[in-house]
Structure formats: C-alpha cells, structure tokens
Scaffold this motif. Structure first.
Motif, PDB file in Angstrom:
ATOM      1  N   ARG A  97       0.834  -1.210   0.000  1.00 21.90           N
ATOM      2  CA  ARG A  97       0.000   0.000   0.000  1.00 21.90           C
ATOM      3  C   ARG A  97       0.869   1.261   0.000  1.00 21.90           C
ATOM      4  O   ARG A  97       0.599   2.223  -0.737  1.00 21.90           O
ATOM      5  N   GLU A  98       1.922   1.263   0.825  1.00 20.63           N
ATOM      6  CA  GLU A  98       2.772   2.445   0.884  1.00 20.63           C
ATOM      7  C   GLU A  98       3.553   2.609  -0.411  1.00 20.63           C
ATOM      8  O   GLU A  98       3.787   3.746  -0.871  1.00 20.63           O
ATOM      9  N   LEU A  99       3.963   1.509  -1.007  1.00 23.14           N
ATOM     10  CA  LEU A  99       4.674   1.579  -2.282  1.00 23.14           C
ATOM     11  C   LEU A  99       3.755   2.109  -3.379  1.00 23.14           C
ATOM     12  O   LEU A  99       4.161   2.962  -4.189  1.00 23.14           O
ATOM     13  N   GLN A 100       2.498   1.651  -3.395  1.00 20.71           N
ATOM     14  CA  GLN A 100       1.541   2.132  -4.393  1.00 20.71           C
ATOM     15  C   GLN A 100       1.263   3.621  -4.201  1.00 20.71           C
ATOM     16  O   GLN A 100       1.182   4.388  -5.173  1.00 20.71           O
ATOM     17  N   ALA A 101       1.135   4.041  -2.938  1.00 24.27           N
ATOM     18  CA  ALA A 101       0.883   5.465  -2.646  1.00 24.27           C
ATOM     19  C   ALA A 101       2.062   6.320  -3.100  1.00 24.27           C
ATOM     20  O   ALA A 101       1.877   7.436  -3.610  1.00 24.27           O
ATOM     21  N   TRP A 102       3.262   5.796  -2.918  1.00 22.92           N
ATOM     22  CA  TRP A 102       4.457   6.541  -3.347  1.00 22.92           C
ATOM     23  C   TRP A 102       4.442   6.724  -4.860  1.00 22.92           C
ATOM     24  O   TRP A 102       4.735   7.810  -5.367  1.00 22.92           O
ATOM     25  N   CYS A 103       4.093   5.678  -5.592  1.00 24.56           N
ATOM     26  CA  CYS A 103       4.035   5.761  -7.054  1.00 24.56           C
ATOM     27  C   CYS A 103       2.916   6.695  -7.504  1.00 24.56           C
ATOM     28  O   CYS A 103       3.105   7.531  -8.412  1.00 24.56           O
ATOM     29  N   ASP A 104       1.729   6.572  -6.877  1.00 23.56           N
ATOM     30  CA  ASP A 104       0.593   7.410  -7.262  1.00 23.56           C
ATOM     31  C   ASP A 104       0.908   8.887  -7.061  1.00 23.56           C
ATOM     32  O   ASP A 104       0.546   9.729  -7.907  1.00 23.56           O
ATOM     33  N   LYS A 105       1.575   9.207  -5.990  1.00 21.00           N
ATOM     34  CA  LYS A 105       1.885  10.604  -5.685  1.00 21.00           C
ATOM     35  C   LYS A 105       2.773  11.220  -6.752  1.00 21.00           C
ATOM     36  O   LYS A 105       2.706  12.424  -7.030  1.00 21.00           O
ATOM     37  N   ARG A 106       3.594  10.388  -7.383  1.00 24.87           N
ATOM     38  CA  ARG A 106       4.549  10.888  -8.372  1.00 24.87           C
ATOM     39  C   ARG A 106       4.117  10.590  -9.809  1.00 24.87           C
ATOM     40  O   ARG A 106       4.850  10.875 -10.750  1.00 24.87           O
ATOM     41  N   GLY A 107       2.966   9.989  -9.961  1.00 21.89           N
ATOM     42  CA  GLY A 107       2.478   9.676 -11.290  1.00 21.89           C
ATOM     43  C   GLY A 107       3.212   8.530 -11.953  1.00 21.89           C
ATOM     44  O   GLY A 107       3.263   8.442 -13.184  1.00 21.89           O
ATOM     45  N   PHE A 108       3.795   7.622 -11.131  1.00 23.64           N
ATOM     46  CA  PHE A 108       4.524   6.482 -11.678  1.00 23.64           C
ATOM     47  C   PHE A 108       3.609   5.263 -11.758  1.00 23.64           C
ATOM     48  O   PHE A 108       2.670   5.103 -10.962  1.00 23.64           O
ATOM     49  N   THR A 109       3.907   4.395 -12.685  1.00 24.80           N
ATOM     50  CA  THR A 109       3.234   3.096 -12.758  1.00 24.80           C
ATOM     51  C   THR A 109       4.026   2.091 -11.929  1.00 24.80           C
ATOM     52  O   THR A 109       5.250   1.982 -12.064  1.00 24.80           O
ATOM     53  N   LEU A 110       3.336   1.364 -11.069  1.00 24.24           N
ATOM     54  CA  LEU A 110       3.987   0.365 -10.225  1.00 24.24           C
ATOM     55  C   LEU A 110       4.335  -0.856 -11.072  1.00 24.24           C
ATOM     56  O   LEU A 110       3.459  -1.657 -11.415  1.00 24.24           O
ATOM     57  N   ASN A 111       5.605  -1.002 -11.440  1.00 23.51           N
ATOM     58  CA  ASN A 111       6.016  -2.128 -12.272  1.00 23.51           C
ATOM     59  C   ASN A 111       6.554  -3.275 -11.412  1.00 23.51           C
ATOM     60  O   ASN A 111       6.630  -3.175 -10.191  1.00 23.51           O
ATOM     61  N   GLU A 112       6.899  -4.385 -12.067  1.00 19.74           N
ATOM     62  CA  GLU A 112       7.332  -5.573 -11.335  1.00 19.74           C
ATOM     63  C   GLU A 112       8.628  -5.330 -10.555  1.00 19.74           C
ATOM     64  O   GLU A 112       8.814  -5.866  -9.467  1.00 19.74           O
ATOM     65  N   ALA A 113       9.531  -4.548 -11.126  1.00 14.11           N
ATOM     66  CA  ALA A 113      10.781  -4.257 -10.417  1.00 14.11           C
ATOM     67  C   ALA A 113      10.499  -3.522  -9.119  1.00 14.11           C
ATOM     68  O   ALA A 113      11.069  -3.840  -8.070  1.00 14.11           O
ATOM     69  N   ASN A 114       9.594  -2.549  -9.178  1.00  4.72           N
ATOM     70  CA  ASN A 114       9.251  -1.821  -7.960  1.00  4.72           C
ATOM     71  C   ASN A 114       8.537  -2.713  -6.948  1.00  4.72           C
ATOM     72  O   ASN A 114       8.720  -2.567  -5.737  1.00  4.72           O
ATOM     73  N   ARG A 115       7.692  -3.631  -7.440  1.00  7.22           N
ATOM     74  CA  ARG A 115       6.945  -4.519  -6.528  1.00  7.22           C
ATOM     75  C   ARG A 115       7.893  -5.338  -5.654  1.00  7.22           C
ATOM     76  O   ARG A 115       7.540  -5.742  -4.543  1.00  7.22           O
ATOM     77  N   LYS A 116       9.089  -5.591  -6.149  1.00 12.39           N
ATOM     78  CA  LYS A 116      10.075  -6.367  -5.390  1.00 12.39           C
ATOM     79  C   LYS A 116      10.336  -5.752  -4.014  1.00 12.39           C
ATOM     80  O   LYS A 116      10.637  -6.458  -3.039  1.00 12.39           O
ATOM     81  N   GLN A 117      10.189  -4.409  -3.916  1.00 13.91           N
ATOM     82  CA  GLN A 117      10.492  -3.732  -2.654  1.00 13.91           C
ATOM     83  C   GLN A 117       9.465  -4.017  -1.554  1.00 13.91           C
ATOM     84  O   GLN A 117       9.724  -3.749  -0.379  1.00 13.91           O
TER      85      GLN A 117
END
Length: 426
Positions: A97-117
């Motif tokens: 949830r926090e990773l998705q919120a971080w991406c949404d705030k910056r207009g980024f798409t949550l990709n598989e590489a980011n999901r690893k975090q």
C-alpha cells in the motif's frame, strides 16, 4: 544496549561510494546516550550477508542493516533476512500500500521491479519511508531487534528521526554515554598523551581518553558512561583544559577561524588580511564563521607584484631588493591592509607554494607571515614540507593562530611554528 551496524553494497566495497551512513547513525545515537558497538561492511553476496546477520545478532541487542532494499537484482537484504529467519518471502500488504501510494503521488506506474520492494519476510513489520519507495524492515532474530533501511542517505536520515529512534527509545534505556570533545591546535597525539601520563597520572578508569588526528585541529575526547557520566566529565574538564593550556581552542565543533573570530569579538577588535601564496584562503575561512562581519572588514589578494604595489602600497624598491617572499614585503603588505581597511590588526602572508619557483636561498615551502598592529608588527619565516594544497592550508592555519595568540597576550610561538621556523622578528 549493544547496537551493531551492517552496511551492504558492492559500491561501498569498491570505493565508488563513501560510507557516510554509519557516521550519520552514530551521530543520531550519541545524544541519546548510545553508541555503535561494532560495524561490518560486506558486498552484495547473499551467503556472506546471512553469515554476518547471524553473527551480529548473536553479539548484540540491535542490528541496523543499511542498504540492499531497492528494486534491482543486487538488492539482497530482504532475501537474506528471509533465509536467516526461515520465513518465506511474500507480498507485505502494508508495504505494498505504501509503495503504491508513493508511485501514485509521483504519477509512476507500479512495475514488477518496484513490486520487489514490498516482497518481504513473512511476519515482519515495516518501517515507513517518507522519502523513498523502499520500506524498511523490522523483525526479531535470536532475540535481537533487526532493522533494515535503504542506503539512500536522505531516506535514512528521515527514517532515523521519524521511526527508528522513537522505536529504540521505547524499547531500551539510555546507556548515558556522554563525550566531551575538545579542539586542540599545535600539539600532536603523542605529545598530549605524554602530558596526560606525566601531569594526570591518576586518570580514572571510567573515563575513556581518545584522540582523533585531523588537519589542522586535533580532537581530544573524554567519554564516560553511566548515570553519573555528566558529573564525571564536569569534574575532569577543568584539569584537562588547564593541561592543554593555550593550545586549547574550545569545545568541538570549533575551527581556528571560529576561535579567532570569537577572540576578536570579545576584545572588540577588527582584522584585515593581505594574502599572496594562500590566494584568499584565510579570508574564505574567516568569512565562513557566522558573525565574521563584526570583526572582518575585508582583505586583499595580491598575487602579483603589481597588485602588491597598487593595492597594498608595497614599495618597488623592496620587491627589487628583497623579493616578494621576504620579511620587508610581508610587513609592508600588512601595513597596506591596515591602511586600506582601517582595521586594528592585520595578517599578511607571502611564500612559495610550489611545486616550482623555489631557489637555494628560498626553497619551495618558504613563507613569511606578518601579523599584529601597525605600531607592533611581528614576522616569522617558516619552511613548510608540504605539497601545494597542504602548504596553503598550514599557512592559513598558522597565521590565524599567531594572531589569536597575539590578541590573547600569549607569550611565545606555538610549537608547530617553532618546529618550522627559519627566522623573523617576533
């Protein structure tokens, strides 16, 4: 609390990145009466990470792991914690949830590489990361609290303040470790140790004495622990300061320029500078001190003979007869600075920084320093065995120290000046 650090990253091991995070962590712990017990640095090697996590948890109450929580294949901290804790990696709901919120705030798409975090050891807690995308990890292993953080310094700084220090304060009492740091100029470590051995032979076992050599100010550290640590340091501060005498600049952080500006301010005196071989370094160091404008109207960089004559009134005959690097020219430069700025005191330096330009009579490293009032100018000639940068740094340091001692009425030259002195009229 016995706290260990584990730093990870091939870039640190290769020297591509300088480890500043361990210092940052230690500095944040110090005000709370704690300090780092052990620090280990390893590369991006899963087996080695697991081995060190196990070992440091056996030997500590807290382990902070810094680095290896990013989205790439060389970020191995979560995998290592999964292996040592024998908990499978899985998607952490809050972490995602926090990773998705971080991406949404910056207009980024949550990709598989980011999901690893957000793929973390099952059952762990996360430590929120207000600045970055990778959450921290918190779990227990072998009775040791393990905290993993990203390696980005700004992210670590925020997590320390917002999450980690409050957690530690909640779970552990202070060890009441306090350190008194004193800045000294003109004495080396061995000389200070000899002074302590000779003059303070009954040094208490519960106050740790330490030194940190640096250029130009040396640090003398007194460290005490326990409920009475503050009283212990206060009791021994006076004899230590008396022992260090006129070499003591004050409690760190303090620079020679701090000490000089503060001394001038206390005596309501002003200073100007005339620089040749240091190229304005003395002026730069003085003006780096807050409030320097109260005591420093300005200075003149006169690198060429033409500038010495036009801006400082140095006589052409002095330059022709004695040369630019001479007692006569140094004193005329100081006089010119006093006239130009109407200051109470002046420093003037002229020398041969090298690597070329020297002669048999005036080898590379020769410098004349003049300092004082118009009616009482002193001078000294030194032969400094340093490279160009070191020469400039030491000339700037020694010149400021000579003037500080002049204002304080300290008789005699600092030991470093005596060591390198070739002549002059004190």
């Amino acid at each position: 609390m016995k706290l260990n650090l584990l730093l990870t990253g091939n870039e640190i091991m290769a020297g591509d990145v300088i480890d500043s995070n361990s210092a940052r962590i230690a500095q944040q712990l110090n005000p709370h009466g704690w300090r780092v017990y052990k620090k280990v640095t390893v590369g991006d090697d899963l087996a080695l990470l697991c081995q060190q996590i196990d070992k440091l948890c056996d030997d500590g109450d807290v382990l902070i792991i810094n680095g290896g929580l990013g989205p790439t294949v060389d970020d191995l901290t979560a995998a290592a914690l999964s292996a040592v804790s024998q908990q499978p990696l899985c998607e952490h709901p809050r972490g995602m949830r926090e990773l998705q919120a971080w991406c949404d705030k910056r207009g980024f798409t949550l990709n598989e590489a980011n999901r690893k975090q957000a793929i973390l050891p099952q059952g762990c807690d996360i430590i929120s990361n207000a600045r970055g995308s990778a959450p921290g990890i918190q779990l227990e292993h072998k009775g040791c609290l393990v905290i993993a953080t990203p390696g980005v310094p700004s992210e670590l700084q925020q997590m320390l303040a917002d999450e980690i220090l409050p957690l530690l304060l909640q779970r552990f009492d202070s060890d009441h470790i306090q350190t008194l740091r004193l800045g000294v100029f003109g004495l080396g470590e061995s000389s200070i140790q000899e002074l302590f051995d000779r003059e303070l032979p009954h040094w208490p076992d519960d106050i740790e004495l330490g030194f940190r050599a640096s250029m130009p100010v040396l640090e003398v550290k007194l460290t005490a622990s326990g409920a009475n640590s503050g009283e212990q340091l206060a009791r021994w501060r006076e004899p230590v300061e008396a022992l260090l005498g006129d070499h003591l600049l004050g409690e760190l952080p303090v620079t020679l320029s701090d000490a000089l500006v503060n001394t001038l301010r206390k005596h309501s005196l002003s200073l100007s500078t005339a620089e040749s071989c240091t190229g304005g370094l003395i002026a730069a160091q003085i003006t780096s001190v807050t409030g320097a404008s109260e005591v420093y109207p300005g200075g003149i960089v006169s690198y060429s003979n033409a500038m010495k004559m036009s801006q400082l009134g140095v006589n052409a005959s002095s330059l022709e007869t004695y040369g630019a690097v001479s007692e006569t020219v140094a004193k005329e430069m100081a006089t010119g600075a006093l006239v130009a700025t109407q200051s109470d005191l002046a420093i003037a330096v002229t020398g041969i920084a090298g690597p070329g330009g020297g002669s048999e009579e005036k080898p590379v490293g020769t410098v004349w320093i003049a300092w004082g009032r118009s009616e009482n100018l002193h001078s000294v000639c030194l032969q400094l065995p340093f490279d160009r940068q070191g020469f400039q740094l030491w000339v700037a340091a020694l010149a400021q120290e000579l003037l500080r001692r002049e204002v304080l009425g300290i008789i005699g030259l600092p030991s470093l000046v005596q060591r390198y002195r070739r002549g002059g009229s004190i």
